[in-house]
Each structure stands twice: as C-alpha cells, then as structure tokens.
Scaffold this active site. Structure first.
Site, short mmCIF file in Angstrom:
data_model
loop_
_atom_site.label_atom_id
_atom_site.label_comp_id
_atom_site.label_asym_id
_atom_site.label_seq_id
_atom_site.Cartn_x
_atom_site.Cartn_y
_atom_site.Cartn_z
N GLU A 32 -23.88 -1.94 -9.32
CA GLU A 32 -22.90 -1.24 -8.77
C GLU A 32 -23.13 0.49 -9.20
O GLU A 32 -23.22 0.39 -10.17
CB GLU A 32 -21.38 -2.10 -8.98
CG GLU A 32 -21.37 -3.12 -7.93
CD GLU A 32 -21.31 -3.35 -6.13
OE1 GLU A 32 -21.60 -1.70 -6.28
OE2 GLU A 32 -21.65 -4.20 -5.75
N CYS A 53 -14.01 -7.50 -9.27
CA CYS A 53 -14.85 -7.30 -9.30
C CYS A 53 -15.05 -5.07 -10.02
O CYS A 53 -14.99 -5.20 -10.77
CB CYS A 53 -15.77 -7.70 -9.00
SG CYS A 53 -15.77 -9.48 -8.95
N HIS A 82 -23.70 -7.43 -8.93
CA HIS A 82 -22.73 -8.60 -8.09
C HIS A 82 -24.52 -9.38 -7.91
O HIS A 82 -25.50 -8.96 -7.74
CB HIS A 82 -22.29 -7.86 -6.64
CG HIS A 82 -20.81 -7.92 -6.45
ND1 HIS A 82 -20.46 -6.36 -5.85
CD2 HIS A 82 -19.89 -8.62 -6.37
CE1 HIS A 82 -18.95 -6.69 -6.83
NE2 HIS A 82 -18.87 -7.82 -6.38
#
Length: 218
Positions: free
Chosen positions: A81, A144, A170
């Site tokens: 991310e 998350c 992820h």
C-alpha cells in the site's frame, strides 16, 4: 551478525472467515533472512486494540522496520500500500463488535501518511520471482488502513526519535478460502510467504525506493 530487525504483523480471522492468510503467511516466515532478524506477532482485527498491540511490540522488540500484513479478498496478487488515510469507516463490525463510521483514527493526525517502505522495489523484486504484485493506492477504511495509519502516526510522534520504516502489504485469499466462493482469485500460502520473504530482503537492500512506472489512470 544481524543488522536490522523487521517486525511482521498478521491479523487473526474476522467476519465469516475462519482463517486469515496474513497471519498464516507471517507465521511461516523464518526467524532470520540473510542479515535480517524476523519478529512475528498476531494482532487483533479490532480498532484501537490493534494499534496498542503493535505499540507494545515496538517497545519490546525495538524494530527497524514494521510491516503489517492484511487480507484483501478479491485481489490477485501481493499489493504493498502506498497511503493510509485518517478515517475509520467500517462496513462490518470488527472482532469486538465495533463499527466506527466516519471517525478519525487520530484527531490530531494529518489527513494521510505515505508508506516509508520501498514499495516499488518490493513489487519489482516479487515480480522477478514470478509472483504477481502491484502497488495499491487504497488500503480501504477498515482495520487494515487503521493499523497502517496508526503505526505510521506512532512513528511520527511517539517514536520520532527513531528511524523506523513502516507500511502495509495486502495479500489475497488462499485456496482454502476461495474454494467456497465464486470466481474469487487466490494465491497459494507458500507463494504469499515467499513474497513476504522477498519484501523483507527488499527493505534491507533499499533504504530509498527505486523509480519505476507504477501509476494508474483510474
């Protein structure tokens, strides 16, 4: 001689899932990769509590890097991310029954934090090993995103005297999860763990990220 310590975190299962590939993959990591000591902890899929658990681990282990791992059902590959935003907007309850909607993670925090991991180097190295990977520009608004933002905020405030790098990756469903779902992508657990090992090595070898095309039009 061990030169750096990397703390990996994985979530316990949540929602209707009986397992969480993030922890299943993390717990298979070796204790050492080249000159990197690997520390592994499972954290709760719970708002606020998860941040406290990582905070405690930072105090206990004094890592150089913190990499949080989470499940992203529907994704095909390993997706580091780029950014976490200062918002909780839960579409389902967490494991303690909390469902914050449109609340700040930290009221005194900035709108967003960018990862300090070398995400394009990570993606590039994973792809070289024939495992699909790409940079993601949204970590969602559930736990998350919450943990990615929360850890980066801790590092920017409570641990600003240290040089800790942090970010979030992820991972997809594993076959055991996808078998009961229609047209859901998955990745074998062994490949997810291998990708995380590669990510650890990338963080060790790249103090600064590399420049590669990785943007998206949408």
């Amino acid at each position: 001689m061990i030169y750096i310590k990397i703390l990996f975190t994985g979530f316990n299962s949540f929602g209707l899932e009986k397992i969480n590939p993030s922890w299943e993959a993390v717990k298979l990591l070796p204790d050492k990769i080249k000159d990197v000591e690997i520390i592994k902890i499972m954290i709760s899929t719970v708002f606020n509590k998860s941040i406290d658990q990582v905070d405690h681990a930072i105090q206990k282990y004094d890592p150089d890097v913190v990499i949080s791992i989470g499940q992203a059902g529907g994704r095909f590959g390993i997706t580091p991310e780029r950014i976490a935003i200062n918002i909780n907007d839960a579409s389902i309850c967490d494991n303690d029954g909390n469902q914050p909607i449109d609340t700040y993670i930290f009221k005194d925090g900035p709108a967003a934090y960018f990862t300090t991991l070398p995400i394009k180097a990570i993606v590039n190295d994973i792809l070289k090993n024939n495992i699909f990977s790409s940079v993601s520009n949204t970590s969602g608004t559930f736990v998350c995103n919450h943990i990615m933002y929360g850890v980066l905020h801790l590092i920017a405030t409570k641990y600003k005297h240290k040089s800790i790098r942090s970010g979030f990756i992820h991972v997809p469903f594993i076959p055991e999860q996808a078998i009961s779902k229609v047209n859901q992508p998955y990745l074998e657990l062994e490949k997810i763990t291998e990708a995380l090992k590669i990510a650890a090595t990338s963080c060790y070898e790249n103090k600064v990220d590399i420049k590669l095309i990785g943007g998206k039009l949408d």
